[in-house]
Structure formats: structure tokens, C-alpha cells
Design a protein around this motif. Structure first.
Motif, mmCIF file in Angstrom:
data_model
loop_
_atom_site.group_PDB
_atom_site.id
_atom_site.type_symbol
_atom_site.label_atom_id
_atom_site.label_comp_id
_atom_site.label_asym_id
_atom_site.label_seq_id
_atom_site.Cartn_x
_atom_site.Cartn_y
_atom_site.Cartn_z
ATOM 1 N N ARG A 27 0.852 -1.191 0.000
ATOM 2 C CA ARG A 27 0.000 0.000 0.000
ATOM 3 C C ARG A 27 0.883 1.235 0.000
ATOM 4 O O ARG A 27 2.016 1.203 0.476
ATOM 5 C CB ARG A 27 -0.876 0.045 1.254
ATOM 6 N N ALA A 31 -3.940 3.493 -0.368
ATOM 7 C CA ALA A 31 -4.764 3.503 0.836
ATOM 8 C C ALA A 31 -4.918 4.942 1.335
ATOM 9 O O ALA A 31 -4.261 5.856 0.822
ATOM 10 C CB ALA A 31 -4.139 2.625 1.913
ATOM 11 N N ASP A 86 -7.895 3.529 6.107
ATOM 12 C CA ASP A 86 -8.703 2.742 5.182
ATOM 13 C C ASP A 86 -7.727 2.073 4.226
ATOM 14 O O ASP A 86 -7.152 2.733 3.344
ATOM 15 C CB ASP A 86 -9.681 3.653 4.420
ATOM 16 N N LYS A 95 -8.237 0.025 1.882
ATOM 17 C CA LYS A 95 -8.813 -0.197 0.557
ATOM 18 C C LYS A 95 -8.697 -1.685 0.178
ATOM 19 O O LYS A 95 -8.158 -2.499 0.907
ATOM 20 C CB LYS A 95 -8.130 0.678 -0.492
#
Length: 285
Positions: free
Chosen positions: A182, A218, A246, A248
Motif C-alpha cells: 500500500r 490507501a 482505510d 482499501k
């Protein structure tokens, strides 16, 4: 003579000043008020001259202030908003549940916040003064990839004033590669409030850092770290880290909760090792 003085104080004789939004208008208004008072015979000429000199001095000092673009001002405001929201979450002591705790007292708590989701709160005591932590977490933030295995790279994309930066962070795979790579683009700001330092941030958009192929972008929700000397032991620092992310993609909540809470515990351990092994400098929060 009056016309020349008026043009000089209003800044209309200087092209770069004339183009500055709002500055010329303020100067013209100020001098206009002084001219009106003079025509009316009040105050005396000597007083009026001194007032004009003070206005000119104020105008000159404003020219020396840093000028920000609309986008930079938006980033600064976003950083401030992230700090206020994160501190608001931390200030609410109700509803926190223990996720994990180490024998040294390190612990991670969590709670569900309306309109935000689940947030995590790390509380640790570090045997180092606050300025030392600030140096490592702010002044040397780009070196975080050297000591925190959960971070592959952290780069400052833009610095705005003395308190605000835009960063790009590439995170390593986690949970046995169940959570792929991420990255995060964030606005961060650092402030001191008395004996407390607050480092805050949240996701933002930066045109020159588009999403990377093979990496999920993210988002960091409003988050912060709070540093302050431990009561009765100023050589030690209490660190509280509010984490809200978050990640994702499709991930089970159990995996997300495990990854985020473990990330915080790992961070505390790696930070201690870094502080013990690296030299100090004259850092100031």
C-alpha cells in the motif's frame, strides 16, 4: 508631495506589490482614512506623519511574510483540521477497548467512532526525552524506512512553511503477504502546545504523485501522535498514537484489525531500538 507619499505607501509604485491580492486595497484604505482626518483638521500634522510611518512600517513587514498559493493554504488548513479531529477523538475517553498489551506496559486500545470507523490507540512510555523523539519522527522522517520494516520508503514531496509537509509513504506487505503493498499520500503538520508536541496528518491529493502500478493507494484518516514528558520523569516521554486507516481493497475486518494493532506494537519496539542506537543532535520540538 501628498500624491507621491500616497503612491509610495499604497504600493502602487511597485509592480510586484501592486499584484498582491488585497494588499493594495488595505494600504489605500488606510491612507485614505488618514487623508480624510487631515482634511478635517484632526489630528495634528505631526501625529498624521507618525501614523503614516507606522502604516508604511506595517506594510513593509507584511511584504516580508511568506506568501502561499491557494493550494498551499488548503494543505495547511487540511493539516490543522486533521489535528483538531484526531485530538477530538483522543479526548473522548469513553468506549475504548483493549486490543493487546505487552509486559513492559505498551498497549493498544480501539473503539468505533461514528462517521470514521474503527480507530486504534497506542500508549507507550519511551526512555528518551521528548525532543529526541521529535527529531526522529519529524526532522528525520525520511529515514523511517531504515529502522521500521513496515515502511519501505517515506519521502517528503513538498514542505510548506515550518509546520506542514506533503509526504508519500510506501508500506511493506503485511500479515504474511495477505495484505499487499500500500502507499499513502498525506498532509502532515507538527505543532507544540506548551510542553506537548502534536504530530497530525490525513490523506490528501498531490497532483505530482499519481497512483502507482501494482500498489493500492490507501487512505489515512485523521490521525496523530501526541508526545509529552512523563509526569515526574522529564527524561522519559509518553507517546500516544491514534491510527485510523482505510486500507482499501477487499480484506476481512479480522485481518485489518490484526494488522493495524500489530503495526503499532511493532512501531514502538523499532522506535526504541532506533533511539538507543542512533546519535542525538540538538533537536527542538
Amino acid at each position: 508631495m501628498l500624491l507621491a507619499t500616497f503612491k509610495l505607501c499604497a504600493g502602487s509604485s511597485y509592480r510586484h506589490v501592486r499584484n498582491m491580492k488585497g494588499l493594495r486595497h488595505q494600504a489605500v484604505l488606510a491612507i485614505g482614512q488618514e487623508l480624510t482626518r487631515r482634511v478635517q483638521g484632526e489630528p495634528a500634522p505631526g501625529v498624521w506623519i507618525n501614523q503614516v510611518r507606522r502604516r508604511s512600517s506595517l506594510l513593509g513587514s507584511r511584504l516580508e511574510e511568506p506568501l502561499y498559493s491557494d493550494q498551499e493554504l488548503a494543505y495547511i488548513q487540511q493539516g490543522e483540521e486533521a489535528m483538531q479531529k484526531a485530538l477530538g477523538i483522543l479526548s473522548d475517553q469513553e468506549g475504548w477497548k483493549k486490543e493487546s498489551q505487552q509486559t513492559n506496559g505498551d498497549k493498544v486500545l480501539s473503539k468505533v467512532v461514528p462517521d470514521v470507523g474503527k480507530v486504534f490507540r497506542l500508549e507507550v512510555v519511551v526512555d528518551q526525552p521528548m525532543d529526541r523523539l521529535y527529531e526522529e519522527l519529524v526532522d528525520r522522517m525520511e529515514a523511517m524506512g531504515e529502522w521500521n520494516p513496515n515502511v519501505k520508503e517515506l519521502k517528503v514531496l513538498q514542505k510548506i512553511g515550518k509546520d506542514t509537509v506533503i509526504t508519500h509513504e510506501l508500506a511493506a506487505e503485511a500479515a504474511g503477504n495477505l495484505v499487499g503493498p500500500r502507499d499513502f499520500v498525506s498532509v502532515r503538520c507538527a505543532k507544540r502546545r506548551g510542553s506537548t508536541c502534536v504530530l497530525a496528518g490525513m490523506a490528501t491529493h498531490f497532483q505530482d504523485m499519481p497512483e502507482q502500478k501494482g500498489v493500492i493507494r490507501a487512505e489515512q484518516r485523521p490521525t496523530c501522535m501526541v508526545l509529552h514528558p512523563l509526569a515526574g520523569s522529564p527524561a522519559k516521554t509518553k507517546l500516544t498514537w491514534l491510527l485510523s486507516i482505510d486500507l482499501k481493497g477487499w480484506l476481512p475486518k479480522t485481518i485489518i484489525n490484526q494488522v493495524l494493532s500489530q503495526t503499532q506494537m511493532d512501531f514502538a519496539n523499532h522506535l526504541r531500538k532506533r533511539l538507543e542506537s542512533s546519535p542525538t543532535s540538538e533537536a527542538r520540538c
